[in-house]
Design a protein around this motif. Structure first.
Motif, PDB file in Angstrom:
ATOM      1  N   GLU A 118      65.368  -7.217  -4.406  1.00  0.00           N
ATOM      2  CA  GLU A 118      66.402  -8.248  -4.548  1.00  0.00           C
ATOM      3  C   GLU A 118      66.408  -8.768  -5.975  1.00  0.00           C
ATOM      4  OE1 GLU A 118      68.501  -9.051  -2.197  1.00  0.00           O
ATOM      5  OE2 GLU A 118      67.511  -7.983  -0.556  1.00  0.00           O
ATOM      6  N   HIS A 226      66.663 -12.255   3.870  1.00  0.00           N
ATOM      7  CA  HIS A 226      66.200 -10.868   3.954  1.00  0.00           C
ATOM      8  C   HIS A 226      65.765 -10.403   2.572  1.00  0.00           C
ATOM      9  CE1 HIS A 226      70.462  -9.177   3.006  1.00  0.00           C
ATOM     10  NE2 HIS A 226      69.684  -8.748   2.042  1.00  0.00           N
ATOM     11  N   ARG A 271      83.189  -9.430  -1.975  1.00  0.00           N
ATOM     12  CA  ARG A 271      82.223  -9.974  -1.033  1.00  0.00           C
ATOM     13  C   ARG A 271      82.435 -11.478  -1.101  1.00  0.00           C
ATOM     14  NH1 ARG A 271      76.132  -7.670  -0.840  1.00  0.00           N
ATOM     15  NH2 ARG A 271      75.388  -8.773   0.996  1.00  0.00           N
ATOM     16  N   HIS A 274      77.867 -14.890  -1.290  1.00  0.00           N
ATOM     17  CA  HIS A 274      76.613 -14.187  -1.533  1.00  0.00           C
ATOM     18  C   HIS A 274      75.703 -15.080  -2.370  1.00  0.00           C
ATOM     19  CE1 HIS A 274      74.693 -10.053  -2.791  1.00  0.00           C
ATOM     20  NE2 HIS A 274      73.976 -10.708  -1.902  1.00  0.00           N
ATOM     21  N   HIS A 276      71.453 -15.835  -3.365  1.00  0.00           N
ATOM     22  CA  HIS A 276      70.033 -15.485  -3.329  1.00  0.00           C
ATOM     23  C   HIS A 276      69.217 -16.684  -3.790  1.00  0.00           C
ATOM     24  CE1 HIS A 276      70.425 -10.786  -3.612  1.00  0.00           C
ATOM     25  NE2 HIS A 276      71.012 -11.284  -2.541  1.00  0.00           N
TER      26      HIS A 276
HETATM   27 ZN   LIG Z   1      72.048 -10.221  -1.210  1.00  0.00          ZN
END
Ligand SMILES: [Zn+2]
Length: 323
Positions: A118, A226, A271, A274, A276
């Motif tokens: 990631e 995740h 997308r 999103h 993180h």
């Molecule tokens: Zn991601």
């Protein structure tokens, strides 16, 4: 392996609808209360975001703010496109942005680590000098070390400015300026924090597409994240295949998240949200939702974007792997 040459891939830009910040404040104030018990929205200058717990690479989120979407999930599934490596410092130079702050969700540079990972992108450029605050998180073999959490967060050297496959970023001058501040506590609805904001805006603005990007802090509670393991040896052909391949973990506050949301696709194969996250205690990954609605306490600073810049979109696209 060489990074993608930006002069040889399609780059398109489309303007976003830009309502007054005060109007967005009103819309979110009214709408978010169906999902959170305690909601406070305002338009104000963000604090110095270079300071903990944010630790961004520039003090603010504003100044010619745009959303940038790079590549996409079709470069990851069903099978990886290892040629889709992008140098983000090079991208800022290509777009003639300096000073610049680029923050958001993407993939780490797998050639650096030797495995897929990631990327929590947090990179600035000022007078030609890169400050690399990006973190990467990789899956660790179970039981590899005593007390192993199953994942490892680490920084990148200033000379490693690559990313891979896909990314959703806020690009701005990194200057302090007025943004939307959202504080939400105690979740009482089904939507995650970002979905609640995006759907509230979409309901109000309809076909006029609004985009926000920046950061949110989970002050209390835990979230489900995740972390991508190394690339799958077999093709991932459905969302179920992707979920079976991904590693899911519960992670603890405080966690700072960076990313984007947009209320429509604009025919750009976007997308739509999103984010993180990263933290001082080593937790970090791709945000899904909080698992402690009673304790949930979010605080966001989101800049209103003037446009979406779409870079190297996959020619053959699909809807898999976008949650
Ligand atoms: Zn991601």
């Amino acid at each position: 392996m060489a990074s993608v040459d930006y002069s040889k891939v399609p780059i398109t830009e489309k303007p976003l609808h830009q309502p007054p910040l005060e109007e967005i404040v009103e819309v979110l104030s009214k709408g978010l209360v169906s999902n959170f018990e305690d909601v406070s929205v305002s338009a104000e200058v963000s604090p110095d975001l270079t300071q903990p717990p944010y630790n961004l690479s520039a003090p603010g989120l504003t100044g010619n703010a745009k959303l940038v979407e790079l590549g996409g999930p079709p470069y990851l599934v069903p099978t990886v496109r290892r040629d889709k490596l992008y140098d983000l410092a090079e991208l800022l130079r290509h777009l003639r942005r300096d000073p610049a702050l680029l923050v958001g969700a993407g993939a780490g540079p797998w050639p650096y680590l030797g495995v897929n990972c990631e990327g929590i992108i947090n990179l600035s450029l000022k007078d030609g000098v890169v400050e690399q605050g990006t973190r990467i998180v990789s899956v660790q073999p179970a039981g590899a070390a005593k007390g192993s959490s199953g994942y490892k967060q680490q920084g990148l050297p200033h000379t490693e400015t690559r990313t891979a496959l896909l990314g959703n970023y806020l690009l701005s001058d990194g200057a302090p300026g007025k943004v939307i501040k959202v504080v939400a506590k105690k979740r009482i609805g089904p939507a995650n924090f970002i979905t609640a904001i995006r759907e509230t805006l979409k309901q109000h603005y309809g076909d006029k597409v609004v985009g926000l990007g920046g950061t949110f802090l989970l002050r209390e509670g835990s979230v489900k994240h995740h972390v991508m393991p190394d690339f799958s040896g077999t093709p991932l052909c459905s969302d179920a295949d992707v979920d079976n391949w991904l590693h899911f973990f519960e992670m603890r506050a405080p966690i700072v998240h960076v990313g984007t949301l947009v209320t429509g696709d604009m025919g750009l194969d976007l997308r739509v949200q999103h984010f993180h996250g990263f933290s001082a205690h080593g937790d970090g990954g791709h945000y899904h939702y909080d698992v402690t609605p009673e304790q949930a306490h979010y605080e966001a600073y989101l800049a209103l974007a003037a446009a979406v810049v779409r870079i190297d979109p996959p020619a053959d696209t699909h809807a898999i792997g976008r949650d």
